[in-house]
Structure formats: structure tokens, C-alpha cells
Design a protein around this motif. Sequence first.
Motif, PDB file in Angstrom:
ATOM      1  N   ARG A 199       0.849  -1.698  -6.611  1.00  0.00           N
ATOM      2  CA  ARG A 199       2.160  -1.344  -7.170  1.00  0.00           C
ATOM      3  C   ARG A 199       2.226  -1.649  -8.661  1.00  0.00           C
ATOM      4  O   ARG A 199       1.527  -2.520  -9.163  1.00  0.00           O
ATOM      5  CB  ARG A 199       3.262  -2.108  -6.444  1.00  0.00           C
ATOM      6  N   GLN A 200       3.096  -0.903  -9.339  1.00  0.00           N
ATOM      7  CA  GLN A 200       3.241  -1.064 -10.774  1.00  0.00           C
ATOM      8  C   GLN A 200       3.873  -2.412 -11.123  1.00  0.00           C
ATOM      9  O   GLN A 200       4.988  -2.710 -10.702  1.00  0.00           O
ATOM     10  CB  GLN A 200       4.103   0.078 -11.322  1.00  0.00           C
ATOM     11  N   ASP A 201       3.141  -3.214 -11.884  1.00  0.00           N
ATOM     12  CA  ASP A 201       3.637  -4.516 -12.339  1.00  0.00           C
ATOM     13  C   ASP A 201       4.139  -5.403 -11.205  1.00  0.00           C
ATOM     14  O   ASP A 201       5.143  -6.119 -11.341  1.00  0.00           O
ATOM     15  CB  ASP A 201       4.776  -4.320 -13.358  1.00  0.00           C
ATOM     16  N   ALA A 202       3.459  -5.343 -10.061  1.00  0.00           N
ATOM     17  CA  ALA A 202       3.856  -6.162  -8.906  1.00  0.00           C
ATOM     18  C   ALA A 202       2.637  -6.396  -8.018  1.00  0.00           C
ATOM     19  O   ALA A 202       1.671  -5.622  -8.052  1.00  0.00           O
ATOM     20  CB  ALA A 202       4.962  -5.484  -8.115  1.00  0.00           C
ATOM     21  N   PRO A 203       2.664  -7.442  -7.207  1.00  0.00           N
ATOM     22  CA  PRO A 203       1.534  -7.716  -6.314  1.00  0.00           C
ATOM     23  C   PRO A 203       1.364  -6.589  -5.298  1.00  0.00           C
ATOM     24  O   PRO A 203       2.339  -5.928  -4.916  1.00  0.00           O
ATOM     25  CB  PRO A 203       1.952  -9.021  -5.614  1.00  0.00           C
ATOM     26  N   PRO A 204       0.144  -6.330  -4.834  1.00  0.00           N
ATOM     27  CA  PRO A 204      -0.085  -5.281  -3.828  1.00  0.00           C
ATOM     28  C   PRO A 204       0.507  -5.702  -2.490  1.00  0.00           C
ATOM     29  O   PRO A 204       0.757  -6.879  -2.238  1.00  0.00           O
ATOM     30  CB  PRO A 204      -1.609  -5.185  -3.768  1.00  0.00           C
ATOM     31  N   LEU A 205       0.732  -4.699  -1.643  1.00  0.00           N
ATOM     32  CA  LEU A 205       1.248  -4.939  -0.298  1.00  0.00           C
ATOM     33  C   LEU A 205       0.170  -4.563   0.711  1.00  0.00           C
ATOM     34  O   LEU A 205      -0.601  -3.628   0.477  1.00  0.00           O
ATOM     35  CB  LEU A 205       2.496  -4.080  -0.036  1.00  0.00           C
ATOM     36  N   VAL A 206       0.129  -5.257   1.838  1.00  0.00           N
ATOM     37  CA  VAL A 206      -0.832  -4.921   2.889  1.00  0.00           C
ATOM     38  C   VAL A 206      -0.068  -4.520   4.141  1.00  0.00           C
ATOM     39  O   VAL A 206       0.795  -5.256   4.630  1.00  0.00           O
ATOM     40  CB  VAL A 206      -1.768  -6.105   3.215  1.00  0.00           C
ATOM     41  N   TYR A 207      -0.357  -3.315   4.626  1.00  0.00           N
ATOM     42  CA  TYR A 207       0.242  -2.791   5.856  1.00  0.00           C
ATOM     43  C   TYR A 207      -0.829  -2.761   6.939  1.00  0.00           C
ATOM     44  O   TYR A 207      -2.035  -2.714   6.637  1.00  0.00           O
ATOM     45  CB  TYR A 207       0.753  -1.366   5.649  1.00  0.00           C
ATOM     46  N   ARG A 208      -0.415  -2.758   8.190  1.00  0.00           N
ATOM     47  CA  ARG A 208      -1.335  -2.621   9.312  1.00  0.00           C
ATOM     48  C   ARG A 208      -0.963  -1.364  10.103  1.00  0.00           C
ATOM     49  O   ARG A 208       0.205  -1.143  10.429  1.00  0.00           O
ATOM     50  CB  ARG A 208      -1.242  -3.840  10.233  1.00  0.00           C
ATOM     51  N   VAL A 209      -1.971  -0.548  10.421  1.00  0.00           N
ATOM     52  CA  VAL A 209      -1.733   0.694  11.178  1.00  0.00           C
ATOM     53  C   VAL A 209      -1.237   0.359  12.586  1.00  0.00           C
ATOM     54  O   VAL A 209      -1.801  -0.495  13.268  1.00  0.00           O
ATOM     55  CB  VAL A 209      -3.037   1.516  11.284  1.00  0.00           C
ATOM     56  N   VAL A 210      -0.165   1.036  13.003  1.00  0.00           N
ATOM     57  CA  VAL A 210       0.340   0.856  14.366  1.00  0.00           C
ATOM     58  C   VAL A 210       0.150   2.114  15.207  1.00  0.00           C
ATOM     59  O   VAL A 210       0.102   2.053  16.433  1.00  0.00           O
ATOM     60  CB  VAL A 210       1.832   0.444  14.378  1.00  0.00           C
ATOM     61  N   SER A 211       0.016   3.276  14.536  1.00  0.00           N
ATOM     62  CA  SER A 211      -0.211   4.512  15.301  1.00  0.00           C
ATOM     63  C   SER A 211      -0.739   5.617  14.400  1.00  0.00           C
ATOM     64  O   SER A 211      -0.520   5.606  13.187  1.00  0.00           O
ATOM     65  CB  SER A 211       1.079   4.992  15.973  1.00  0.00           C
ATOM     66  N   VAL A 212      -1.466   6.567  15.030  1.00  0.00           N
ATOM     67  CA  VAL A 212      -1.948   7.764  14.346  1.00  0.00           C
ATOM     68  C   VAL A 212      -1.524   8.929  15.225  1.00  0.00           C
ATOM     69  O   VAL A 212      -1.914   9.007  16.386  1.00  0.00           O
ATOM     70  CB  VAL A 212      -3.485   7.762  14.180  1.00  0.00           C
ATOM     71  N   GLU A 213      -0.709   9.814  14.663  1.00  0.00           N
ATOM     72  CA  GLU A 213      -0.113  10.896  15.448  1.00  0.00           C
ATOM     73  C   GLU A 213      -0.504  12.267  14.902  1.00  0.00           C
ATOM     74  O   GLU A 213      -0.581  12.472  13.699  1.00  0.00           O
ATOM     75  CB  GLU A 213       1.404  10.720  15.387  1.00  0.00           C
ATOM     76  N   LEU A 214      -0.777  13.192  15.814  1.00  0.00           N
ATOM     77  CA  LEU A 214      -1.072  14.573  15.445  1.00  0.00           C
ATOM     78  C   LEU A 214       0.172  15.374  15.802  1.00  0.00           C
ATOM     79  O   LEU A 214       0.512  15.499  16.973  1.00  0.00           O
ATOM     80  CB  LEU A 214      -2.288  15.090  16.228  1.00  0.00           C
TER      81      LEU A 214
END
Length: 245
Positions: free
Chosen positions: A183-198
Motif C-alpha cells: 500500500r501507498q505510504d503504509a505497511p502491507p496487508l496479508v490476506y488468506r484465501v478462503v475460496s476460489v469460485e468459477l
Amino acid sequence: MKTSTTTAVIARRRPSPPGLMALVAAALLLPACVPAPTSQPSAPMTAGSGQSTAQAGGPTPGITPAAETPAPGPATSRASVPAPVPAAPATLPAPTVPVPAPTTLTVAGTTINMTVVPVGVAAGGAMEIPGPFDQAGWYRFGPAPGADAGTAVIAGHIDTTSDQAPFSQLKSLAAGTAIQVGRQDAPPLVYRVVSVELMAKDRFDGDALFRRAGPHELKVVTCGGRWLDEVKDYSDNVIVTAVLE
């Protein structure tokens, strides 16, 4: 897996005349593959609770968000582009503390390491999608990654006229995979995948994708499914849902 919705969206690029760039279709479904807003936003939103102050670098194909479903645009190369996705209106109150705009997106265990640029709504009401296959677009009229509520939407191409793009790996992500958003001028964020949908593009649910309220989530979108030569687009959108860890 397949899910029924109202409009498909996601970028795609398939063998087509050289120099022809694929744009995101309706409901953030590009002329090829990503959903976009149902109507064009009345004014730019501020990054944060669904609004952003970041400006897109230039015109790009896009997706149409649910509440304001812009139509998808065409593409200049084989790179896949999301179909238009209906987007929510850009009229939410500005947050007390603006949420920084995303600048990069990397996915653990893959070669996905993309620059992220802010995008808006293209002509026809679709969400814009950056032309370069190694760039992704963040819908700046919706929530930003790290917002208190709603979904932050980032979309990009699945392939080019000659090769697969990094987002072609999205369909194979396992639950728990880490997605880091710089992110711009901010610490990065970490997300975790919960689903993959088609999700079939002709049943795409833009309102669900461009949600402005409810629990915060990150949605990463691209094209997928079968290549339909008659329409020069993919049949579905690949939608990865992730939550902050």
C-alpha cells in the motif's frame, strides 16, 4: 465450481487481431471477462470506507460493479479482460481516516507479483482493466484493501496473444494461501484465501462482487472456464475471495 449470478466479468485475451486489446465486460465483465458497476459513479470516492482518492493512470478495459454496473470494453491483445461488473454508487461518506491505495499484489507459491493501479469505469459502464498483462486494476470507487467493510476488488488479464499471464494461476490457489497487498505510504496487508469460485459471466452477480457493506474481503478476479471463439471471450470469471489474517 460454478455459481449463478447476473453478469459475468473478467479480462481475457485470446487469439485476435494483433494490437486488439481486450477490455472488461459488463457488470465488471469485460468484452471478454470481468464484471463491472451497473452505473457510473457520480463522483470519485475517497480511499477507505468504499471510496478512494487515487486516480487511474489512463484508460483501461474494465469490470462493472454491482450497484453501478458499467459495461466492459474491448481488448487490444490476447490478454483476457474481465466482463463488466455492476459497481456501487460512489457517494459514500468520506472516511475519517482515508485508507491507503494498494500498489502491489503478490501471491505465495506463485509467480504473481503485480503492480496495482487505481481504475474507474470505462465507456459503457464496465470496470477498467489495465492493458499490460503484468498489471492489475483496483476499483477505486469501492473499498480499498484494509477498509472497515465491503469488498476491495482487484482484477487483471488471464493471458496474452502469446502466453499465460500471472493471473492464470488464480484458479489453482488453495485455501489458506497468503496474498500480500502493498500500500501507498503504509505497511502491507496479508490476506488468506478462503475460496476460489468459477462464475458464469452470463449469470454474474455484480452486487455481491462490489459489496459496500458487511465484512471486509478482498476479491481478485480474472477470466476462466472455456474459450468461446464465437464471442472471443471466456465463459466464466475466476473469483478469489480472501480475508485479512
